[in-house]
Design a protein around this motif. Structure first.
Motif, PDB file in Angstrom:
ATOM      1  N   GLY A 120       0.834  -1.198   0.000  1.00 42.55           N
ATOM      2  CA  GLY A 120       0.000   0.000   0.000  1.00 42.55           C
ATOM      3  C   GLY A 120       0.866   1.244   0.000  1.00 42.55           C
ATOM      4  N   PRO A 121       0.235   2.396   0.061  1.00 38.83           N
ATOM      5  CA  PRO A 121       0.980   3.660  -0.009  1.00 38.83           C
ATOM      6  C   PRO A 121       1.817   3.948   1.224  1.00 38.83           C
ATOM      7  CG  PRO A 121      -1.323   4.076   0.473  1.00 38.83           C
ATOM      8  CD  PRO A 121      -1.205   2.614   0.182  1.00 38.83           C
ATOM      9  N   ASN A 122       1.618   3.201   2.309  1.00 38.18           N
ATOM     10  CA  ASN A 122       2.310   3.494   3.558  1.00 38.18           C
ATOM     11  C   ASN A 122       3.501   2.583   3.808  1.00 38.18           C
ATOM     12  OD1 ASN A 122       0.106   5.381   4.426  1.00 38.18           O
ATOM     13  ND2 ASN A 122      -1.023   3.460   4.232  1.00 38.18           N
ATOM     14  N   GLY A 123       3.639   1.554   3.001  1.00 40.44           N
ATOM     15  CA  GLY A 123       4.790   0.682   3.140  1.00 40.44           C
ATOM     16  C   GLY A 123       4.833  -0.096   4.433  1.00 40.44           C
ATOM     17  N   ASN A 124       3.661  -0.371   5.064  1.00 42.41           N
ATOM     18  CA  ASN A 124       3.700  -1.119   6.314  1.00 42.41           C
ATOM     19  C   ASN A 124       3.693  -2.619   6.102  1.00 42.41           C
ATOM     20  OD1 ASN A 124       1.067  -1.573   5.562  1.00 42.41           O
ATOM     21  ND2 ASN A 124       0.148  -0.325   7.176  1.00 42.41           N
ATOM     22  N   GLY A 125       3.564  -3.046   4.857  1.00 46.68           N
ATOM     23  CA  GLY A 125       3.734  -4.453   4.553  1.00 46.68           C
ATOM     24  C   GLY A 125       2.539  -5.320   4.796  1.00 46.68           C
ATOM     25  N   ASN A 126       1.463  -4.804   5.401  1.00 45.28           N
ATOM     26  CA  ASN A 126       0.315  -5.656   5.687  1.00 45.28           C
ATOM     27  C   ASN A 126      -0.931  -5.240   4.908  1.00 45.28           C
ATOM     28  OD1 ASN A 126      -0.508  -3.338   6.988  1.00 45.28           O
ATOM     29  ND2 ASN A 126      -0.183  -4.128   9.054  1.00 45.28           N
ATOM     30  N   GLY A 127      -0.787  -4.274   4.016  1.00 44.44           N
ATOM     31  CA  GLY A 127      -1.912  -3.866   3.191  1.00 44.44           C
ATOM     32  C   GLY A 127      -2.946  -3.027   3.907  1.00 44.44           C
ATOM     33  N   GLU A 128      -2.709  -2.651   5.161  1.00 44.66           N
ATOM     34  CA  GLU A 128      -3.675  -1.873   5.930  1.00 44.66           C
ATOM     35  C   GLU A 128      -3.257  -0.398   5.972  1.00 44.66           C
ATOM     36  OE1 GLU A 128      -3.671  -3.631   9.777  1.00 44.66           O
ATOM     37  OE2 GLU A 128      -5.079  -5.223   9.242  1.00 44.66           O
ATOM     38  N   GLU A 129      -4.247   0.474   6.079  1.00 46.18           N
ATOM     39  CA  GLU A 129      -3.959   1.878   6.330  1.00 46.18           C
ATOM     40  C   GLU A 129      -3.490   2.032   7.775  1.00 46.18           C
ATOM     41  OE1 GLU A 129      -4.069   4.568   4.382  1.00 46.18           O
ATOM     42  OE2 GLU A 129      -4.495   3.337   2.626  1.00 46.18           O
ATOM     43  N   PRO A 130      -2.443   2.835   8.019  1.00 48.24           N
ATOM     44  CA  PRO A 130      -1.936   2.964   9.394  1.00 48.24           C
ATOM     45  C   PRO A 130      -2.871   3.796  10.256  1.00 48.24           C
ATOM     46  CG  PRO A 130      -0.780   4.479   7.975  1.00 48.24           C
ATOM     47  CD  PRO A 130      -1.663   3.642   7.071  1.00 48.24           C
ATOM     48  N   SER A 131      -2.649   3.715  11.543  1.00 51.41           N
ATOM     49  CA  SER A 131      -3.434   4.456  12.519  1.00 51.41           C
ATOM     50  C   SER A 131      -2.549   5.490  13.199  1.00 51.41           C
ATOM     51  CB  SER A 131      -4.016   3.494  13.558  1.00 51.41           C
ATOM     52  OG  SER A 131      -4.741   4.189  14.549  1.00 51.41           O
ATOM     53  N   THR A 132      -3.184   6.356  13.991  1.00 54.92           N
ATOM     54  CA  THR A 132      -2.481   7.327  14.822  1.00 54.92           C
ATOM     55  C   THR A 132      -3.001   7.214  16.246  1.00 54.92           C
ATOM     56  OG1 THR A 132      -2.209   8.882  12.985  1.00 54.92           O
ATOM     57  CG2 THR A 132      -1.986   9.770  15.204  1.00 54.92           C
ATOM     58  N   VAL A 133      -2.102   7.216  17.212  1.00 52.95           N
ATOM     59  CA  VAL A 133      -2.482   7.248  18.625  1.00 52.95           C
ATOM     60  C   VAL A 133      -1.962   8.561  19.195  1.00 52.95           C
ATOM     61  CG1 VAL A 133      -2.250   6.155  20.882  1.00 52.95           C
ATOM     62  CG2 VAL A 133      -2.424   4.738  18.825  1.00 52.95           C
ATOM     63  N   LEU A 134      -2.864   9.346  19.758  1.00 56.85           N
ATOM     64  CA  LEU A 134      -2.490  10.666  20.249  1.00 56.85           C
ATOM     65  C   LEU A 134      -3.231  10.985  21.539  1.00 56.85           C
ATOM     66  CD1 LEU A 134      -5.182  12.456  19.390  1.00 56.85           C
ATOM     67  CD2 LEU A 134      -4.133  12.348  17.154  1.00 56.85           C
ATOM     68  N   GLY A 135      -2.858  12.092  22.165  1.00 56.40           N
ATOM     69  CA  GLY A 135      -3.532  12.477  23.396  1.00 56.40           C
ATOM     70  C   GLY A 135      -2.866  13.661  24.049  1.00 56.40           C
ATOM     71  N   THR A 136      -3.345  13.975  25.258  1.00 57.24           N
ATOM     72  CA  THR A 136      -2.835  15.105  26.032  1.00 57.24           C
ATOM     73  C   THR A 136      -2.706  14.704  27.496  1.00 57.24           C
ATOM     74  OG1 THR A 136      -3.935  16.679  24.547  1.00 57.24           O
ATOM     75  CG2 THR A 136      -3.231  17.504  26.695  1.00 57.24           C
ATOM     76  N   VAL A 137      -1.606  15.085  28.103  1.00 60.86           N
ATOM     77  CA  VAL A 137      -1.399  14.916  29.546  1.00 60.86           C
ATOM     78  C   VAL A 137      -1.526  16.296  30.172  1.00 60.86           C
ATOM     79  CG1 VAL A 137       0.167  14.131  31.340  1.00 60.86           C
ATOM     80  CG2 VAL A 137       0.131  12.960  29.118  1.00 60.86           C
ATOM     81  N   SER A 138      -2.389  16.421  31.192  1.00 59.49           N
ATOM     82  CA  SER A 138      -2.689  17.758  31.691  1.00 59.49           C
ATOM     83  C   SER A 138      -2.938  17.769  33.193  1.00 59.49           C
ATOM     84  CB  SER A 138      -3.921  18.322  30.973  1.00 59.49           C
ATOM     85  OG  SER A 138      -5.072  17.538  31.270  1.00 59.49           O
ATOM     86  N   HIS A 139      -2.894  18.980  33.734  1.00 62.21           N
ATOM     87  CA  HIS A 139      -3.359  19.256  35.096  1.00 62.21           C
ATOM     88  C   HIS A 139      -3.972  20.649  35.071  1.00 62.21           C
ATOM     89  CE1 HIS A 139      -2.580  21.653  38.799  1.00 62.21           C
ATOM     90  NE2 HIS A 139      -3.355  20.698  39.291  1.00 62.21           N
ATOM     91  N   GLY A 140      -5.159  20.778  35.636  1.00 63.26           N
ATOM     92  CA  GLY A 140      -5.809  22.078  35.711  1.00 63.26           C
ATOM     93  C   GLY A 140      -6.136  22.675  34.356  1.00 63.26           C
ATOM     94  N   GLY A 141      -6.302  21.830  33.345  1.00 62.90           N
ATOM     95  CA  GLY A 141      -6.607  22.325  32.015  1.00 62.90           C
ATOM     96  C   GLY A 141      -5.401  22.783  31.229  1.00 62.90           C
TER      97      GLY A 141
END
Length: 223
Positions: A35-56
């Protein structure tokens, strides 16, 4: 002029087709399993993201590792705004673990190690809330006509700083060379500006209308 006999021509043509077949298979066209991402398994890749916070507000310097999933482990560190992101993640079930700086701990009900499912071609969000290890402070900084009353203060990580206008002169609290907060303004005594400061450092600021009069200040966050 020499001419190949029909049987000889057919044999040469068949041999040429066999030699060209691997090159055609490696062409990387629409049916390319990488596929276009070259991950070798034919799947579209994912993203894992987030925020670490205190008091906003974000907490930087938190180590984050994505492990025990269908692909290679990844590791990163949160920015000062608390954000982190893992790109090109293989879709599937992973474990995400957070290692905190010494001056913060997990807030009630939070887990430093948890499971996350990375969906194919999309993203998964994992947020974490922290609490300061030491009791945070609450500090007020008054603003006179042309100056900050206390222009050099020191606080612990996780502390709240509030700027209070003591008159009716317009002021701003503008970060000087950093992004620990977004510039705020106060125009009269009924208005205040407040930030939670989680990250160690010397955070300089100034008042835009009165910078030429030397209206500057600094908040030092020291673990």
């Amino acid at each position: 002029m020499n001419h190949l006999r029909p049987n000889t021509f057919h044999r040469h043509f068949a041999l040429l087709a066999v030699l060209l077949l691997p090159l055609t298979a490696c062409g990387g066209g629409d049916d390319d399993p990488t596929g276009p991402n070259g991950n070798g398994n034919g799947e579209e890749p994912s993203t894992v993201l987030g925020t670490v916070s205190h008091g906003g507000a974000g907490v930087g310097a938190v180590d984050v590792i994505l492990r025990d999933g269908p692909g290679a482990d990844q590791q990163t560190t949160t920015e000062n705004d608390g954000t982190f992101s893992f790109e090109d993640v293989d879709a599937g079930d992973w474990e995400i673990a957070f290692t905190l700086p010494a001056y913060f701990e997990l807030a009630d009900g939070q887990q430093g190690v948890r499971n996350v499912t990375a969906p194919e071609g999309s993203s998964a969000t994992v947020n974490l809330t922290l609490s300061p290890v030491a009791a945070p402070q609450s500090v007020e900084i008054g603003m006179g006509p042309m100056s900050f009353r206390d222009d050099d203060v020191t606080v612990l990580p996780g502390s709240t700083v509030t700027w209070v206008n003591e008159g009716n002169v317009d002021h701003t609290i503008t970060p000087d060379g950093h992004s620990e907060w977004t510039s705020g303004s106060v125009s009269n005594a009924a208005e205040t500006f407040q930030v939670v400061l989680n990250n160690p450092g010397d955070w300089d600021y100034y008042c835009e209308p009165h910078l030429s009069q030397g209206m500057t200040g600094v908040v030092r966050v020291v673990p």
